[in-house]
Design an enzyme around this catalytic site. Structure first.
Site, PDB file in Angstrom:
ATOM      1  N   CYS A 187       0.968  -1.289   0.140  1.00 34.69           N
ATOM      2  CA  CYS A 187      -0.085  -0.193   0.007  1.00 34.69           C
ATOM      3  C   CYS A 187       1.073   1.105  -0.009  1.00 34.69           C
ATOM      4  O   CYS A 187       0.844   1.823  -0.975  1.00 34.69           O
ATOM      5  CB  CYS A 187      -0.953   0.080   1.174  1.00 34.69           C
ATOM      6  SG  CYS A 187      -1.975  -1.279   1.253  1.00 34.69           S
TER       7      CYS A 187
HETATM    8  N1  LIG Z   1      -2.393  -6.009   1.843  1.00 35.25           N
HETATM    9  C1  LIG Z   1      -2.928  -4.968   2.515  1.00 35.25           C
HETATM   10  O1  LIG Z   1      -2.400  -4.693   3.758  1.00 35.25           O
HETATM   11  C2  LIG Z   1      -3.950  -3.975   2.062  1.00 35.25           C
HETATM   12  C3  LIG Z   1      -4.719  -2.936   2.881  1.00 35.25           C
HETATM   13  C4  LIG Z   1      -5.456  -2.198   2.474  1.00 35.25           C
HETATM   14  C5  LIG Z   1      -5.725  -2.284   1.105  1.00 35.25           C
HETATM   15  N2  LIG Z   1      -5.204  -3.055   0.133  1.00 35.25           N
HETATM   16  C6  LIG Z   1      -5.578  -3.145  -1.091  1.00 35.25           C
HETATM   17  O2  LIG Z   1      -6.335  -4.322  -1.394  1.00 35.25           O
HETATM   18  C7  LIG Z   1      -6.226  -4.888  -2.828  1.00 35.25           C
HETATM   19  C8  LIG Z   1      -5.514  -6.465  -2.709  1.00 35.25           C
HETATM   20  O3  LIG Z   1      -4.366  -6.444  -1.961  1.00 35.25           O
HETATM   21  P1  LIG Z   1      -3.963  -7.754  -1.214  1.00 35.25           P
HETATM   22  O4  LIG Z   1      -2.642  -7.253  -0.480  1.00 35.25           O
HETATM   23  O5  LIG Z   1      -4.892  -8.495  -0.900  1.00 35.25           O
HETATM   24  O6  LIG Z   1      -3.145  -8.535  -2.737  1.00 35.25           O
HETATM   25  P2  LIG Z   1      -2.795  -9.894  -2.879  1.00 35.25           P
HETATM   26  O7  LIG Z   1      -1.949 -10.025  -3.972  1.00 35.25           O
HETATM   27  O8  LIG Z   1      -2.490 -10.642  -1.625  1.00 35.25           O
HETATM   28  O9  LIG Z   1      -4.175 -10.603  -3.383  1.00 35.25           O
HETATM   29  C9  LIG Z   1      -4.791 -10.530  -4.693  1.00 35.25           C
HETATM   30  C10 LIG Z   1      -5.482 -11.683  -4.978  1.00 35.25           C
HETATM   31  O10 LIG Z   1      -6.420 -11.370  -6.191  1.00 35.25           O
HETATM   32  C11 LIG Z   1      -6.171 -12.368  -7.249  1.00 35.25           C
HETATM   33  N3  LIG Z   1      -6.455 -11.877  -8.355  1.00 35.25           N
HETATM   34  C12 LIG Z   1      -5.876 -11.189  -9.090  1.00 35.25           C
HETATM   35  N4  LIG Z   1      -6.435 -11.082 -10.447  1.00 35.25           N
HETATM   36  C13 LIG Z   1      -7.562 -11.665 -10.305  1.00 35.25           C
HETATM   37  C14 LIG Z   1      -8.876 -11.782 -10.971  1.00 35.25           C
HETATM   38  N5  LIG Z   1      -9.246 -11.490 -12.147  1.00 35.25           N
HETATM   39  N6  LIG Z   1     -10.067 -12.328 -10.513  1.00 35.25           N
HETATM   40  C15 LIG Z   1      -9.755 -13.095  -9.385  1.00 35.25           C
HETATM   41  N7  LIG Z   1      -8.725 -12.896  -8.543  1.00 35.25           N
HETATM   42  C16 LIG Z   1      -7.704 -12.261  -9.026  1.00 35.25           C
HETATM   43  C17 LIG Z   1      -4.833 -12.989  -6.932  1.00 35.25           C
HETATM   44  O11 LIG Z   1      -4.646 -14.425  -7.279  1.00 35.25           O
HETATM   45  C18 LIG Z   1      -4.509 -12.712  -5.159  1.00 35.25           C
HETATM   46  O12 LIG Z   1      -4.871 -13.973  -4.713  1.00 35.25           O
HETATM   47  C19 LIG Z   1      -5.191  -3.805  -3.215  1.00 35.25           C
HETATM   48  O13 LIG Z   1      -5.743  -2.777  -4.042  1.00 35.25           O
HETATM   49  C20 LIG Z   1      -4.323  -3.150  -2.101  1.00 35.25           C
HETATM   50  O14 LIG Z   1      -3.706  -2.029  -2.516  1.00 35.25           O
HETATM   51  C21 LIG Z   1      -4.327  -4.073   0.595  1.00 35.25           C
END
Ligand SMILES: NC(=O)c1ccc[n+]([C@@H]2O[C@H](COP(=O)([O-])OP(=O)(O)OC[C@H]3O[C@@H](n4cnc5c(N)ncnc54)[C@H](O)[C@@H]3O)[C@@H](O)[C@H]2O)c1
Length: 439
Positions: A275
């Site tokens: 993030c």
């Molecule tokens: N990690 C954090 O602490 C955090 C906190 C707040 C917000 N976010 C936001 O949340 C969002 C996700 O982050 P994350 O850390 O969970 O990412 P991540 O990479 O851990 O998880 C994302 C998942 O989405 C899947 N994916 C990708 N394309 C896809 C599709 N077309 N259909 C279905 N699944 C699909 C991937 O395989 C993966 O499992 C981002 O926008 C991030 O900025 C993350």
């Protein structure tokens, strides 16, 4: 007679709806758990077949969603994961948690959000709620997603509902789990906001409605920009106070005693995670559309990006004082995760520090109780290391031990006692020691 939106709300309150979380990563999987705990039937959709198969076997890949949690829900038939997009037709509420990274030019890469929206559009049906949770720039929900979803003829706010509600997940936080963090919600129409708020009302401590998705998108970015800007400030103070021979940590502790008008931020080896190092640039990109330059974001980025270089410079100086150089030195980096007590290596400054040491000719090893090997990332294609065991014998063998991530599990007194030189980037070693250098 009740209108359609009110009937949908009632079904949500009665748990007579299926929730589907798209993207079962660090954000999506805890969200699945939150809705399961609130009594909903939940489906998970992810394009990563390996993750889906693991979940359906009851195996978790995220520390705070336990295998026991999963097995319990699988047995009760309350949860199932799938990589078949057809499951989306069964869902009443779809929560999208896919990645929103930057491309090589630091521009937003919305491809995951757009691909997912296309898939959702194919399975869109009446009385369905779609919520984007991924962090993104203001305008994404209404300008990018809405036209794709309305293409099939359904009308937003009438036939289906669309909202943005940013995830505020703080991985590894023992107090604020997903259900305990208030959730900002902005709907495309008043009905969209009402329905989304009702859903989160069932599972999250306090939904916070705002007037539009743009407001909610901007709120998330405001929060995520606030942190790196303040971290950059203390990082700059750290470098200045070091030259003035003032202990930044003592200053921060003393300043934090002020009961108003000051908020504690701590310096470190650089920014990490999915993030903070990334999201601000989503706004920088959007700002250009209206001829605006985000100066604070750029300046904070400049200072924070320099931090791993500063750590390497301080290590070089400390070795130099001992008649050694980085070239040929054996260096152990402690902690490869980007912050303490978690396993996530994304954008971790430890990876940058290791690659900088290697470039200067050091022999680098690392230890991390949560990550047995380095993950593979675009920025570090050749970096393949395995965590080395932490023993008295290994410690004394290194010319310098760099505390990059201050995992609670480490015994810092023992580390200092058994090391030649310790470079402490986190103030993990509280007492002054001859062989400890703060960086
Ligand atoms: N990690 C954090 O602490 C955090 C906190 C707040 C917000 N976010 C936001 O949340 C969002 C996700 O982050 P994350 O850390 O969970 O990412 P991540 O990479 O851990 O998880 C994302 C998942 O989405 C899947 N994916 C990708 N394309 C896809 C599709 N077309 N259909 C279905 N699944 C699909 C991937 O395989 C993966 O499992 C981002 O926008 C991030 O900025 C993350």
């Amino acid at each position: 007679m009740k209108d359609r939106a009110s009937l949908f709300e009632k079904r949500i309150k009665d748990r007579d709806v299926i929730v589907c979380v798209i993207g079962l990563g660090y954000v999506g999987l805890p969200l699945v758990k939150t809705f399961l705990n609130a009594g909903f039937t939940v489906m998970g959709f992810d394009v990563d077949q390996k993750k889906v198969e693991m979940l359906n076997r009851g195996q978790s890949y995220i520390k705070h969603v336990t295998t026991d949690d999963l097995i319990q829900y699988l047995e009760k038939k309350k949860f199932q994961a799938s990589f078949n997009p057809n499951v989306l037709s069964l869902a009443d509420a779809i929560l999208i948690c896919v990645p929103t990274p930057l491309d090589v030019h630091k521009n937003p890469d919305l491809s995951y959000v757009l691909n997912t929206t296309q898939i959702v559009a194919k399975h869109l049906h009446e009385d369905q709620l779609i919520v984007l949770e991924s962090t993104t720039y203001p305008g994404t929900t209404e300008e990018e997603m809405l036209p794709i979803l309305e293409k099939g003829g359904f009308q937003v706010g009438v036939d289906f509902y669309l909202a943005y509600s940013p995830e505020r997940e703080n991985p590894g936080d023992p107090v604020f789990s997903t259900s305990k963090i208030p959730k900002v919600v902005g709907g495309v129409t008043a009905n969209c906001c009402k329905i989304a708020k009702t859903l989160y009302d069932q599972s999250i401590v306090k939904p916070v409605p705002v007037s539009s998705p743009r407001g909610a998108e901007a709120t998330k970015l405001m929060e995520n920009i606030f942190r790196p800007v303040n971290i950059a400030l203390v990082n700059e103070m750290k470098m200045l106070f070091d030259r003035l021979d003032i202990d930044i940590w003592e200053v921060i502790d003393a300043a934090s005693s002020k009961p108003f008008g000051y908020m504690r931020f701590t310096p470190g080896p650089g920014l990490g995670g999915h993030c903070i190092p990334i999201d601000p640039y989503y706004l920088t990109w959007k700002a250009k559309e209206v001829d605006y330059q985000t100066k604070f974001i750029e300046l904070a980025g400049e200072i924070n990006t320099f931090m791993p270089y500063y750590v390497v410079e301080k290590t070089g100086d400390a070795l130099n004082e001992r008649g050694k150089s980085i070239k040929g030195a054996k260096i152990l980096v402690l902690g490869i995760a980007y912050k303490k007590d978690i396993d996530d290596q994304r954008e971790s400054p430890s990876l940058k520090i290791i690659s900088l040491f290697k470039k200067k000719g050091a022999q680098v090893s690392y230890n991390d109780p949560y990550a047995q090997e380095t993950a593979v990332y675009r920025d570090y294609p050749g970096l393949k290391l395995k965590s080395v065991p932490l023993t008295e014998k290994t410690l004394i063998d290194f010319d310098a031990v760099v505390i990059s991530t201050d995992h609670s599990e480490y015994d810092y007194d023992w580390i200092v006692k058994n090391s030649n030189l310790v470079i402490d980037t986190r103030n993990a070693v509280k007492r002054k020691r001859k062989n400890v250098v703060k960086a």
